[in-house]
Design a protein around this motif. Structure first.
Motif, PDB file in Angstrom:
ATOM      1  N   ILE A 166       0.835  -1.205   0.000  1.00  0.00           N
ATOM      2  CA  ILE A 166       0.000   0.000   0.000  1.00  0.00           C
ATOM      3  C   ILE A 166       0.875   1.262   0.000  1.00  0.00           C
ATOM      4  O   ILE A 166       1.832   1.373   0.782  1.00  0.00           O
ATOM      5  N   THR A 167       0.503   2.187  -0.874  1.00  0.00           N
ATOM      6  CA  THR A 167       1.147   3.506  -0.902  1.00  0.00           C
ATOM      7  C   THR A 167       0.061   4.571  -0.933  1.00  0.00           C
ATOM      8  O   THR A 167      -1.052   4.332  -1.421  1.00  0.00           O
ATOM      9  N   GLY A 168       0.371   5.731  -0.424  1.00  0.00           N
ATOM     10  CA  GLY A 168      -0.568   6.854  -0.501  1.00  0.00           C
ATOM     11  C   GLY A 168      -1.703   6.768   0.491  1.00  0.00           C
ATOM     12  O   GLY A 168      -2.634   7.577   0.414  1.00  0.00           O
ATOM     13  N   GLY A 169      -1.714   5.804   1.378  1.00  0.00           N
ATOM     14  CA  GLY A 169      -2.726   5.736   2.422  1.00  0.00           C
ATOM     15  C   GLY A 169      -4.100   5.318   1.966  1.00  0.00           C
ATOM     16  O   GLY A 169      -5.101   5.631   2.620  1.00  0.00           O
TER      17      GLY A 169
ATOM     18  N   GLN B 285      -3.702   1.490  10.197  1.00  0.00           N
ATOM     19  CA  GLN B 285      -4.279   0.759  11.324  1.00  0.00           C
ATOM     20  C   GLN B 285      -5.157  -0.407  10.882  1.00  0.00           C
ATOM     21  O   GLN B 285      -5.463  -1.296  11.676  1.00  0.00           O
ATOM     22  N   TYR B 286      -5.559  -0.439   9.584  1.00  0.00           N
ATOM     23  CA  TYR B 286      -6.430  -1.521   9.111  1.00  0.00           C
ATOM     24  C   TYR B 286      -5.656  -2.649   8.418  1.00  0.00           C
ATOM     25  O   TYR B 286      -6.218  -3.717   8.146  1.00  0.00           O
ATOM     26  N   ILE B 287      -4.396  -2.428   8.110  1.00  0.00           N
ATOM     27  CA  ILE B 287      -3.635  -3.447   7.376  1.00  0.00           C
ATOM     28  C   ILE B 287      -3.478  -4.746   8.177  1.00  0.00           C
ATOM     29  O   ILE B 287      -3.637  -5.833   7.627  1.00  0.00           O
ATOM     30  N   PRO B 288      -3.201  -4.711   9.503  1.00  0.00           N
ATOM     31  CA  PRO B 288      -3.171  -5.969  10.269  1.00  0.00           C
ATOM     32  C   PRO B 288      -4.492  -6.742  10.203  1.00  0.00           C
ATOM     33  O   PRO B 288      -4.498  -7.977  10.201  1.00  0.00           O
ATOM     34  N   ALA B 289      -5.623  -5.990  10.125  1.00  0.00           N
ATOM     35  CA  ALA B 289      -6.919  -6.665  10.034  1.00  0.00           C
ATOM     36  C   ALA B 289      -7.062  -7.384   8.692  1.00  0.00           C
ATOM     37  O   ALA B 289      -7.680  -8.449   8.606  1.00  0.00           O
ATOM     38  N   VAL B 290      -6.502  -6.789   7.619  1.00  0.00           N
ATOM     39  CA  VAL B 290      -6.522  -7.455   6.311  1.00  0.00           C
ATOM     40  C   VAL B 290      -5.741  -8.764   6.390  1.00  0.00           C
ATOM     41  O   VAL B 290      -6.213  -9.818   5.937  1.00  0.00           O
ATOM     42  N   GLU B 291      -4.546  -8.717   6.971  1.00  0.00           N
ATOM     43  CA  GLU B 291      -3.748  -9.946   7.099  1.00  0.00           C
ATOM     44  C   GLU B 291      -4.478 -10.984   7.959  1.00  0.00           C
ATOM     45  O   GLU B 291      -4.483 -12.183   7.638  1.00  0.00           O
ATOM     46  N   GLU B 292      -5.118 -10.521   9.024  1.00  0.00           N
ATOM     47  CA  GLU B 292      -5.854 -11.446   9.890  1.00  0.00           C
ATOM     48  C   GLU B 292      -7.001 -12.107   9.126  1.00  0.00           C
ATOM     49  O   GLU B 292      -7.258 -13.306   9.269  1.00  0.00           O
TER      50      GLU B 292
ATOM     51  N   VAL C  87      -2.449  -4.652  -2.486  1.00  0.00           N
ATOM     52  CA  VAL C  87      -1.903  -3.674  -3.436  1.00  0.00           C
ATOM     53  C   VAL C  87      -2.729  -2.395  -3.534  1.00  0.00           C
ATOM     54  O   VAL C  87      -2.219  -1.351  -3.989  1.00  0.00           O
ATOM     55  N   ASP C  88      -3.995  -2.465  -3.131  1.00  0.00           N
ATOM     56  CA  ASP C  88      -4.838  -1.268  -3.282  1.00  0.00           C
ATOM     57  C   ASP C  88      -6.052  -1.435  -2.383  1.00  0.00           C
ATOM     58  O   ASP C  88      -6.276  -2.496  -1.779  1.00  0.00           O
ATOM     59  N   GLY C  89      -6.877  -0.373  -2.324  1.00  0.00           N
ATOM     60  CA  GLY C  89      -8.093  -0.429  -1.541  1.00  0.00           C
ATOM     61  C   GLY C  89      -8.664   0.945  -1.342  1.00  0.00           C
ATOM     62  O   GLY C  89      -8.172   1.939  -1.890  1.00  0.00           O
ATOM     63  N   SER C  90      -9.715   0.997  -0.560  1.00  0.00           N
ATOM     64  CA  SER C  90     -10.311   2.293  -0.213  1.00  0.00           C
ATOM     65  C   SER C  90     -11.003   2.150   1.137  1.00  0.00           C
ATOM     66  O   SER C  90     -11.233   1.033   1.621  1.00  0.00           O
ATOM     67  N   TYR C  91     -11.348   3.303   1.719  1.00  0.00           N
ATOM     68  CA  TYR C  91     -11.950   3.254   3.058  1.00  0.00           C
ATOM     69  C   TYR C  91     -12.952   4.378   3.203  1.00  0.00           C
ATOM     70  O   TYR C  91     -13.030   5.292   2.375  1.00  0.00           O
ATOM     71  N   HIS C  92     -13.735   4.329   4.284  1.00  0.00           N
ATOM     72  CA  HIS C  92     -14.712   5.355   4.606  1.00  0.00           C
ATOM     73  C   HIS C  92     -14.343   5.913   5.969  1.00  0.00           C
ATOM     74  O   HIS C  92     -14.080   5.145   6.904  1.00  0.00           O
ATOM     75  N   THR C  93     -14.323   7.209   6.082  1.00  0.00           N
ATOM     76  CA  THR C  93     -13.837   7.815   7.327  1.00  0.00           C
ATOM     77  C   THR C  93     -14.704   7.451   8.529  1.00  0.00           C
ATOM     78  O   THR C  93     -14.223   7.434   9.662  1.00  0.00           O
ATOM     79  N   VAL C  94     -15.980   7.122   8.302  1.00  0.00           N
ATOM     80  CA  VAL C  94     -16.882   6.800   9.418  1.00  0.00           C
ATOM     81  C   VAL C  94     -17.142   5.297   9.506  1.00  0.00           C
ATOM     82  O   VAL C  94     -17.079   4.698  10.582  1.00  0.00           O
TER      83      VAL C  94
END
Length: 690
Positions: A519-522, A527-534, A557-564
């Motif tokens: 992941i690059t560029g946030g 804080q969510y990357i360990p949850a992806v591995e889990e 390699v990529d993804g997106s998120y929601h602030t809430v």
């Protein structure tokens, strides 16, 4: 100087003696013990295995199967000396029972019969004694049923023994039947009587030539270790009895010879001569202390031979007092520093117990409620304990199955009972399989495990179900795939949102699982990357078909998120969705564990063992002679774990009951075609049922 019964008093060892009765299955050890106890007055009448009234083989399981399944102990007095006899099971499945007892005995009596098929089993017994330096006498049993000459039989048996077998007696024949024996040292004939002392008689003229020849062969054998005796034989000088008996005893105690006595335990024949040999020629406690490297002193030293858990009296440990003395209430220490007080000392005769105030050096007794006592351990009254005098290591299991209590309310009770039966018999093993979650009961063969289940029911009141152990299959992939896992859920208030792009590719066999964060560029917050591995790891535990997935690399390699709405759980779920899609796209392969198996077998059965291996999808790697074992081979092979069920039964069937094997994990190999399809179908059914 000889006593009134024809023995010599020159080499007599005083003090309590401990004698192991060992030998192949069905050779008559328990019957011999009955005959000894009857002859010494410990029993008024000998029992029989068929009638189920013997001192040995007294457990419910032993009597049901008419075979020894644990050691039995009995004490008797003979001409003022005290003897404890340890009756050891003969089946190779219970060999550890004998091994644990041998650490504390003075001498062993090997009970054998003139059966060529049992010679490999005899060799197993003799090698166990030879490797531990235990002096031993061979009692050739069932002479009344033996066809052919005894000397011819010994020629067949001799390759089983490293030490020369020295024939001490020859049969006295009349009208084609064995009616007694001729003692080659004393040059006397003994006419046997049913369950009664023998009658001394002159050697018949018809047997004189055979006696002279056999006696000279005996003297030649023992002269190999006595130059003076050899000079006498070369000079045609008749050696005195004192010298002959002195050499016989000295060479027995040194392990240079294996004396051979003959008889019929069933009819009480040959018992007196055996007892005389034990009294005058066998080693005593001093030699045993020397063999074990123990210096006699005032401190009590005891060797634990066996432990039992009794229904009402708690733990009971059979132990030989090797030094000092033990009294009720004395504290004994183990090598790890643990300690406990003796709560009762008992003389044993089968299952009967008689309480004693103390036990002195040489005695074999049962000690009550000494918790640190474990089979094979050495305990002492010296604070801090001492290392074990002899190494007693249980053999690796060769068979097992999954067990569970029939009634779930017995689960805790079953766990406690399993702990106790494995303490009583350390050659049983309980193992929790981490891959399948099953509780496995493992041991030395089919009968060994069957008796263990019977004991759980009879002794502990627990009924269990047994099933074949599951094979820990794994799953892997070929190729690579790019997928997106998206989890979005809105149910009022905060929703759930997680979005990941994954690249999944096959890894090298044995590489396991590798997770790569690209992941690059946030686009996915840190804080969510360990949850992806889990989430990925959780999916890999069961995969698509219920098997762990191994040997692959997963890159975020990529993804997106929601602030809430984004959370650890949302990204974990997204990762699992992505993995499910990836596994559906990739070429999935089933992997089975392959074991490296070393099979020990008599050489005449090697070809049959090779066929068994090939018939179970095994890959033969070759075979070679078993080091230090004349007439034995070791076959090396790679075999699928799925083909190991009941392998030991086939091996024992092909090897007169003496073959065995060891196994270690070697690699994971792909399973294809109809075999893989069957495994996947069974896995699908199991998942639907669960």
């Amino acid at each position: 100087m000889t006593d009134s019964n024809g023995g010599t008093s020159s080499g007599r060892r005083g003090g309590p003696r401990c004698v192991a009765l060992v030998g192949p299955f069905g050779s008559g050890k328990t019957t011999l013990l009955e005959a000894i106890l009857e002859r010494t007055g410990a029993l008024t009448r000998a029992g029989t295995v068929a009638a189920g009234n013997t001192v040995g083989d007294s457990s419910q399981e032993a009597r049901a199967h008419q075979m020894g399944v644990e050691l039995n102990v009995a004490e008797c007095d003979y001409l003022g000396d005290r003897y404890t006899f340890i009756d050891c099971p003969g089946s190779v499945e219970y060999l550890f029972e004998a091994e644990a007892a041998l650490a504390g005995v003075d001498v062993a009596v090997v009970v054998a019969e003139a059966d060529e098929k049992k010679i490999p089993a005899l060799q197993v017994t003799l090698r166990m004694l030879e490797d531990r330096g235990i002096p031993h006498i061979l009692f050739l049993n069932k002479l009344d049923k033996t066809e052919g000459g005894v000397r011819e039989v010994l020629e067949l048996m001799q390759p089983a023994s490293r030490a020369p077998m020295v024939l001490r007696q020859i049969p006295l024949i009349k009208d084609g039947a064995t009616i007694g024996s001729i003692d080659l040292a004393l040059e006397r004939a003994y006419i046997w009587h049913e369950h009664a002392p023998s009658e001394i008689a002159p050697i018949p003229d018809a047997e004189k030539a055979a006696e002279v020849e056999a006696r000279f062969q005996m003297l030649e054998r023992i002269a190999d270790y006595d130059d003076h005796l050899m000079e006498e034989l070369l000079s045609d000088v008749t050696p005195p009895l004192e010298e002959i008996f002195g050499d016989l005893g000295k060479e027995l105690r040194a392990g240079q010879i294996c004396p051979v006595l003959i008889g019929s335990a069933e009819h009480g024949n040959g018992i007196e001569r055996l007892l005389k040999a034990l009294r005058h020629e066998a080693p005593g406690l001093e030699e045993t202390q020397e063999r074990l490297g123990l210096t006699a002193n005032a401190e009590a030293v005891v060797q634990v031979m066996k432990t039992w858990h009794t229904p009402h009296g708690g733990k009971l440990s059979v132990a030989r007092v090797l030094s000092g003395r033990v009294a009720d209430g004395v504290t004994l220490f183990a090598s790890d520093g643990s300690s406990d007080r003796i709560s009762g000392i008992y003389k044993l005769t089968g299952k009967d117990q008689q309480k004693k105030a103390e036990a002195v050096a040489g005695e074999t007794v049962a000690l009550g409620k000494v918790e640190p006592a474990q089979t094979g351990l050495t305990l002492t009254s010296h604070k801090g304990g001492m290392p074990a005098l002899a190494e007693v290591v249980p053999p690796a299991p060769v068979m097992g199955f999954a067990i569970a209590s029939l009634d779930h309310k017995d689960d805790v009770k079953l766990s406690a009972a399993l702990t106790k039966i494995t303490e009583e018999d350390p050659s049983l093993r309980i193992r929790q399989d981490q891959d399948t979650g099953e509780t496995l009961l493992e041991g030395q063969g089919e009968m060994h495990l069957r008796v263990a289940l019977e004991r759980l029911e009879h002794k502990f009141g627990i009924k269990v179900k047994s099933t074949p152990a599951s094979v820990p299959y794994k799953e892997s992939v070929h190729g690579h795939a790019a997928v997106r896992g998206r989890h979005k859920k809105q149910s009022g208030g905060h929703g759930q949102f997680g979005d990941v792009a994954l690249e999944v590719m096959a890894g090298e066999r044995g590489s396991g699982f590798v997770f790569v964060d690209k992941i690059t560029g946030g686009v996915v917050p840190r804080q969510y990357i360990p949850a992806v591995e889990e989430g990925v790891r959780d999916f890999l535990i069961k995969g698509l078909h219920g098997f762990p997935v191994v040997d692959l690399q997963v890159s975020l390699v990529d993804g997106s998120y929601h602030t809430v709405d984004s959370s650890d759980m949302a990204f974990k779920t997204a990762a699992q969705i992505g993995m499910r899609e990836a596994m559906a796209k990739l070429h999935s392969v089933l992997l089975e564990p392959i074991l490296r198996v070393s099979i020990t077998t008599p050489s005449d059965a090697t070809a049959r063992i090779n066929q068994i291996v090939s018939g179970r999808r095994g890959q033969l790697l070759g075979y070679d002679g078993r080091p230090g074992w004349s007439g034995w081979d070791v076959v090396e092979a790679l075999m699928p774990q799925a083909e190991m069920e009941h392998l030991i039964i086939d091996i024992r069937s092909a090897t007169q009951g003496v073959g065995t094997f060891t196994q270690d994990f070697d690699n994971l190999a792909e399973v294809a075609g109809h075999l893989a399809q069957k495994v996947l179908e069974r896995a699908k059914e199991a998942m639907q049922q669960s």
